[in-house]
Design a protein around this motif. Sequence first.
Motif, PDB file in Angstrom:
ATOM      1  N   LYS A   5       0.904  -1.118   0.167  1.00 47.89           N
ATOM      2  CA  LYS A   5      -0.297   0.054   0.056  1.00 47.89           C
ATOM      3  C   LYS A   5       0.905   1.134  -0.051  1.00 47.89           C
ATOM      4  O   LYS A   5       2.010   1.380   0.732  1.00 47.89           O
ATOM      5  N   ALA A   6       0.617   2.083  -1.034  1.00 51.69           N
ATOM      6  CA  ALA A   6       1.432   3.316  -1.039  1.00 51.69           C
ATOM      7  C   ALA A   6       0.534   4.388  -1.716  1.00 51.69           C
ATOM      8  O   ALA A   6      -0.760   4.208  -1.470  1.00 51.69           O
ATOM      9  N   GLY A   7       1.073   5.335  -2.557  1.00 52.95           N
ATOM     10  CA  GLY A   7       0.298   6.357  -3.236  1.00 52.95           C
ATOM     11  C   GLY A   7      -0.639   5.878  -4.279  1.00 52.95           C
ATOM     12  O   GLY A   7      -0.697   4.344  -4.352  1.00 52.95           O
ATOM     13  N   PRO A   8      -1.262   6.684  -5.036  1.00 57.67           N
ATOM     14  CA  PRO A   8      -2.063   5.940  -5.920  1.00 57.67           C
ATOM     15  C   PRO A   8      -1.266   5.542  -7.155  1.00 57.67           C
ATOM     16  O   PRO A   8      -0.385   5.885  -7.217  1.00 57.67           O
ATOM     17  N   LYS A   9      -1.829   4.252  -7.694  1.00 59.39           N
ATOM     18  CA  LYS A   9      -1.226   3.396  -8.377  1.00 59.39           C
ATOM     19  C   LYS A   9      -1.438   3.986  -9.755  1.00 59.39           C
ATOM     20  O   LYS A   9      -2.748   4.418 -10.020  1.00 59.39           O
ATOM     21  N   ARG A  10      -0.468   3.651 -10.822  1.00 59.53           N
ATOM     22  CA  ARG A  10      -0.896   4.095 -12.419  1.00 59.53           C
ATOM     23  C   ARG A  10      -1.346   2.635 -12.809  1.00 59.53           C
ATOM     24  O   ARG A  10      -0.278   1.717 -12.874  1.00 59.53           O
ATOM     25  N   ILE A  11      -2.434   2.498 -13.087  1.00 64.03           N
ATOM     26  CA  ILE A  11      -2.870   1.310 -13.981  1.00 64.03           C
ATOM     27  C   ILE A  11      -2.763   1.684 -15.403  1.00 64.03           C
ATOM     28  O   ILE A  11      -3.473   2.560 -16.024  1.00 64.03           O
ATOM     29  N   LEU A  12      -2.307   0.872 -16.370  1.00 66.19           N
ATOM     30  CA  LEU A  12      -2.168   1.043 -17.633  1.00 66.19           C
ATOM     31  C   LEU A  12      -2.688  -0.095 -18.388  1.00 66.19           C
ATOM     32  O   LEU A  12      -2.457  -1.269 -18.217  1.00 66.19           O
ATOM     33  N   ILE A  13      -3.616  -0.021 -19.004  1.00 65.02           N
ATOM     34  CA  ILE A  13      -4.422  -1.102 -20.202  1.00 65.02           C
ATOM     35  C   ILE A  13      -3.946  -0.882 -21.425  1.00 65.02           C
ATOM     36  O   ILE A  13      -4.391   0.096 -21.944  1.00 65.02           O
ATOM     37  N   LEU A  14      -3.491  -1.924 -21.890  1.00 65.75           N
ATOM     38  CA  LEU A  14      -3.160  -2.054 -23.404  1.00 65.75           C
ATOM     39  C   LEU A  14      -4.261  -2.512 -24.267  1.00 65.75           C
ATOM     40  O   LEU A  14      -4.266  -3.801 -23.904  1.00 65.75           O
ATOM     41  N   GLY A  15      -4.881  -1.887 -24.871  1.00 66.27           N
ATOM     42  CA  GLY A  15      -5.876  -2.463 -25.913  1.00 66.27           C
ATOM     43  C   GLY A  15      -7.165  -2.037 -25.075  1.00 66.27           C
ATOM     44  O   GLY A  15      -7.424  -2.304 -23.902  1.00 66.27           O
ATOM     45  N   GLY A  16      -7.938  -1.450 -25.924  1.00 61.19           N
ATOM     46  CA  GLY A  16      -9.443  -0.926 -25.465  1.00 61.19           C
ATOM     47  C   GLY A  16     -10.615  -1.651 -26.227  1.00 61.19           C
ATOM     48  O   GLY A  16     -11.629  -1.360 -26.814  1.00 61.19           O
ATOM     49  N   GLY A  17     -10.498  -3.254 -26.461  1.00 61.91           N
ATOM     50  CA  GLY A  17     -11.397  -4.066 -27.177  1.00 61.91           C
ATOM     51  C   GLY A  17     -12.183  -4.519 -25.948  1.00 61.91           C
ATOM     52  O   GLY A  17     -12.591  -3.652 -25.048  1.00 61.91           O
ATOM     53  N   TYR A  18     -12.769  -5.809 -26.133  1.00 54.62           N
ATOM     54  CA  TYR A  18     -13.782  -6.433 -25.169  1.00 54.62           C
ATOM     55  C   TYR A  18     -12.783  -6.348 -23.716  1.00 54.62           C
ATOM     56  O   TYR A  18     -13.481  -5.828 -22.796  1.00 54.62           O
ATOM     57  N   VAL A  19     -11.698  -6.821 -23.484  1.00 54.73           N
ATOM     58  CA  VAL A  19     -10.953  -6.864 -22.468  1.00 54.73           C
ATOM     59  C   VAL A  19     -10.893  -5.628 -21.698  1.00 54.73           C
ATOM     60  O   VAL A  19     -10.958  -5.208 -20.492  1.00 54.73           O
ATOM     61  N   GLY A  20     -10.273  -4.556 -22.605  1.00 54.42           N
ATOM     62  CA  GLY A  20     -10.000  -3.158 -22.296  1.00 54.42           C
ATOM     63  C   GLY A  20     -10.984  -2.517 -21.639  1.00 54.42           C
ATOM     64  O   GLY A  20     -10.770  -1.849 -20.549  1.00 54.42           O
ATOM     65  N   LEU A  21     -11.874  -2.453 -22.439  1.00 51.11           N
ATOM     66  CA  LEU A  21     -13.170  -1.620 -22.010  1.00 51.11           C
ATOM     67  C   LEU A  21     -13.733  -2.327 -20.899  1.00 51.11           C
ATOM     68  O   LEU A  21     -14.128  -1.500 -19.786  1.00 51.11           O
ATOM     69  N   TYR A  22     -14.095  -3.475 -20.871  1.00 52.07           N
ATOM     70  CA  TYR A  22     -14.830  -4.181 -19.507  1.00 52.07           C
ATOM     71  C   TYR A  22     -14.030  -4.009 -18.368  1.00 52.07           C
ATOM     72  O   TYR A  22     -14.537  -3.884 -17.216  1.00 52.07           O
ATOM     73  N   ALA A  23     -12.564  -4.292 -18.378  1.00 53.60           N
ATOM     74  CA  ALA A  23     -11.728  -4.010 -17.199  1.00 53.60           C
ATOM     75  C   ALA A  23     -11.652  -2.488 -16.816  1.00 53.60           C
ATOM     76  O   ALA A  23     -11.861  -2.247 -15.694  1.00 53.60           O
ATOM     77  N   ALA A  24     -11.605  -1.879 -17.753  1.00 52.85           N
ATOM     78  CA  ALA A  24     -11.711  -0.280 -17.161  1.00 52.85           C
ATOM     79  C   ALA A  24     -12.763   0.075 -16.605  1.00 52.85           C
ATOM     80  O   ALA A  24     -12.983   0.885 -15.542  1.00 52.85           O
ATOM     81  N   TYR A 108       4.405   2.724 -15.311  1.00 49.99           N
ATOM     82  CA  TYR A 108       3.160   2.052 -14.684  1.00 49.99           C
ATOM     83  C   TYR A 108       3.409   1.200 -13.557  1.00 49.99           C
ATOM     84  O   TYR A 108       4.609   0.963 -13.355  1.00 49.99           O
ATOM     85  N   ASP A 109       2.516   1.079 -12.620  1.00 49.47           N
ATOM     86  CA  ASP A 109       2.622   0.222 -11.514  1.00 49.47           C
ATOM     87  C   ASP A 109       1.834  -1.096 -11.844  1.00 49.47           C
ATOM     88  O   ASP A 109       2.597  -2.257 -11.357  1.00 49.47           O
ATOM     89  N   VAL A 110       0.906  -1.018 -12.426  1.00 45.20           N
ATOM     90  CA  VAL A 110       0.002  -2.233 -12.685  1.00 45.20           C
ATOM     91  C   VAL A 110      -0.241  -2.394 -14.248  1.00 45.20           C
ATOM     92  O   VAL A 110      -0.577  -1.268 -14.678  1.00 45.20           O
ATOM     93  N   LEU A 111      -0.016  -3.293 -14.678  1.00 46.43           N
ATOM     94  CA  LEU A 111      -0.042  -3.407 -16.251  1.00 46.43           C
ATOM     95  C   LEU A 111      -1.269  -4.593 -16.478  1.00 46.43           C
ATOM     96  O   LEU A 111      -1.162  -5.390 -16.077  1.00 46.43           O
ATOM     97  N   ILE A 112      -2.180  -4.166 -17.535  1.00 41.86           N
ATOM     98  CA  ILE A 112      -3.021  -4.974 -17.942  1.00 41.86           C
ATOM     99  C   ILE A 112      -2.875  -5.135 -19.527  1.00 41.86           C
ATOM    100  O   ILE A 112      -3.112  -4.184 -20.170  1.00 41.86           O
ATOM    101  N   VAL A 113      -2.770  -6.456 -19.873  1.00 44.41           N
ATOM    102  CA  VAL A 113      -2.442  -6.639 -21.255  1.00 44.41           C
ATOM    103  C   VAL A 113      -3.738  -7.216 -22.082  1.00 44.41           C
ATOM    104  O   VAL A 113      -4.162  -8.076 -21.720  1.00 44.41           O
TER     105      VAL A 113
END
Length: 442
Positions: A5-24, A108-113
Motif C-alpha cells: 500500500k502506498a500512493g495512487p497506483k498507475r494502472i495502464l491498460i493496453l488495448g481498448g477492445g472487449y477486455v480493455g473496455l470491460y476491465a476499465a 506503470y505500477d500495474v499493467l493490464i495486457v
Amino acid sequence: MAAKKAGPKRILILGGGYVGLYAALGLQRKLRANEASVTVVDPQPHMTYQPFLPEAAAGSIEPRHVVVPLRQVLRRCHVLNGRVQEIKHADRTVTIETAAGEREQLSYDVLIVALGSVARLLPVPGLAEEGIGFKSIGEAIWLRNHVMSRMDQAASTTDPDVRRRKLTFAFVGGGFAGVEALGELEDMARYATRFYENIDEKDLRWVLIDAADRILPEVRPTLGAYTVRALEKRGVEVYLSTLAKSFENGHVVLSDGTEFDSDTIVWTAGVKANPVLKSSDLPLDDRRRVRTHPTLQVVDHPEVWAAGDCAGVPDLSRTEEDPNAVCPPNAQHAVRQARHLAKNVIRWLRGKELKDYHHKNLGSVASLGLGRGVADTLGIKLKGWPAWAMHRAYHVKAMPTFNRKVRITMDWLLGGLFRRDILSLGQLHDPHAEFQRASRPD
Ligand SMILES: Cc1cc2nc3c(=O)[nH]c(=O)nc-3n(C[C@H](O)[C@H](O)[C@H](O)COP(=O)(O)OP(=O)(O)OC[C@H]3O[C@@H](n4cnc5c(N)ncnc54)[C@H](O)[C@@H]3O)c2cc1C
C-alpha cells in the motif's frame, strides 16, 4: 502476493477492445478516489463489438452502432490513442506510437495486457495484395461497399468474364467470422438483385473454402454439417479439406484443382495473439499468448495481468480432461475474464485474497442471414429462425451500454419496416476524387 500500500497506483491498460473496455469499466466503478489512475491505450477511439460486424456489413445495423466510444463511457479513465510498440516490463515501461505519430514512453505500477489477436495469414501468393480480413469496423464497411459496387460494375459491363469475376465472392475460413460474414453478405446481395435489371440471383457465385473437413468448429459436428447443407441450398459452393494455393491477380487456385477469378477474397482463416507480445519480456506460451495463472495474473509477474485473445488463461472447467487446457479465444471468455480481472486487481490493490477465473463454455450462436442461424448452447441445438432470434437476443444483451442496445434494436425495427438498405457508399474510399476532377482546368 498483494500490492504494497502506498500512493495512487498507475494502472495502464493496453488495448481498448472487449477486455480493455470491460476491465476499465470495472475499475472505474470500484476504485476509490485517489486509489489509482487508469489509462487505456488503443489506436482506435472505440471498442468494436465484433460479433455484430457481419450484420453491420450487411446493412442490418448502422456501423457506428456496433462500436462503443471509449471516451464517452470511460469518464473516470484517461484514453490515449496510440499503438503499443514495445513492452519492457523489466523497466516498467511501454513504448507507444501516438496517433500524432510521436513515440512516447509510459510507465506503470500495474499493467493490464488486453491486446487481442490479429488475422493469421499464411504464405499464399497474392493473399496480402488481394485479400482482406474481417475483424474491424473499417473492413466491414469496406466489404459492404465493395460487394455492392461489384454488383454495380457487373451490371454495367457487357464482358461476360469481367461480369463473372465481379460477381464471384470467395471466403477462406469456415469459423464464425467467415461463415457469418458470408451468410449475411450473400443474403444482402441476393436481396439486392431484385433492383438490378440484368443481375439474377443465380449470377452470384459465393465460395467458402476451409482446410478442415468441417466448418463452425465452435458447434457440434452435426450443426456444422447442417450449416454446410443450408449454405449449399442457397447456392454457396463449400470446399472442405481444401487449401487455397494462390490468389495472384485475383485468380484463385485451390488444392483440388478448382480455379476461378474473383475481385473479392475475404480471409478469415483463424487468428493469432497480437504480435507485439513477441518482442515483450513477458512469459509466452507455445502460441505466443501471455501465460497467466487462473487469477489472470501473468506468471512470475503479479503486477501484470492479461486476458482475452492474447492470453493463455487456464480453463479450469476442462482441467480434469486436459490439465493444460486453455480458454478458447472468444467474446464469452473475454468479457467474463475482463470483469473478473478488474475485481481481482482491486482485491490485489487492497491486499485481499484473489479468486480464480472459472467459466464453463455456454455454447455458441451464429447468424447466417436474416431469419437463419444455428445455435448450440446449454446442451440445446437450434436451427433456422429460433437460432437466429437467439443470436440477436444474446448479442444485444451482451452489447455494451444501454445507448448501443437501444440503437441496434431500433436499426432492426426499422429494417423490419423498410427492408434492407442496398446502398453502396463507395465514394467513402476515395473522397478526394470528385474534388480533384473539379480542380482540373476546363
Ligand atoms: C467477425 C467476428 C465475429 C465474432 N463473433 C463471435 C461470437 O459470435 N461469439 C464469440 O464469443 N466471439 C466472437 N468473436 C471473437 C471475439 O470478438 C473476440 O474473442 C474478442 O473480441 C476478444 O476480445 P479481446 O479484448 O481479447 O480482443 P479485441 O476485442 O480484439 O481487443 C483488442 C484491442 O487491442 C487493440 N490493439 C491492437 N493492437 C494494438 C496495439 N499495438 N496497441 C494498442 N492497442 C492495440 C485493438 O484496437 C482492440 O481494440 C468474433 C470475432 C470476429 C472478428
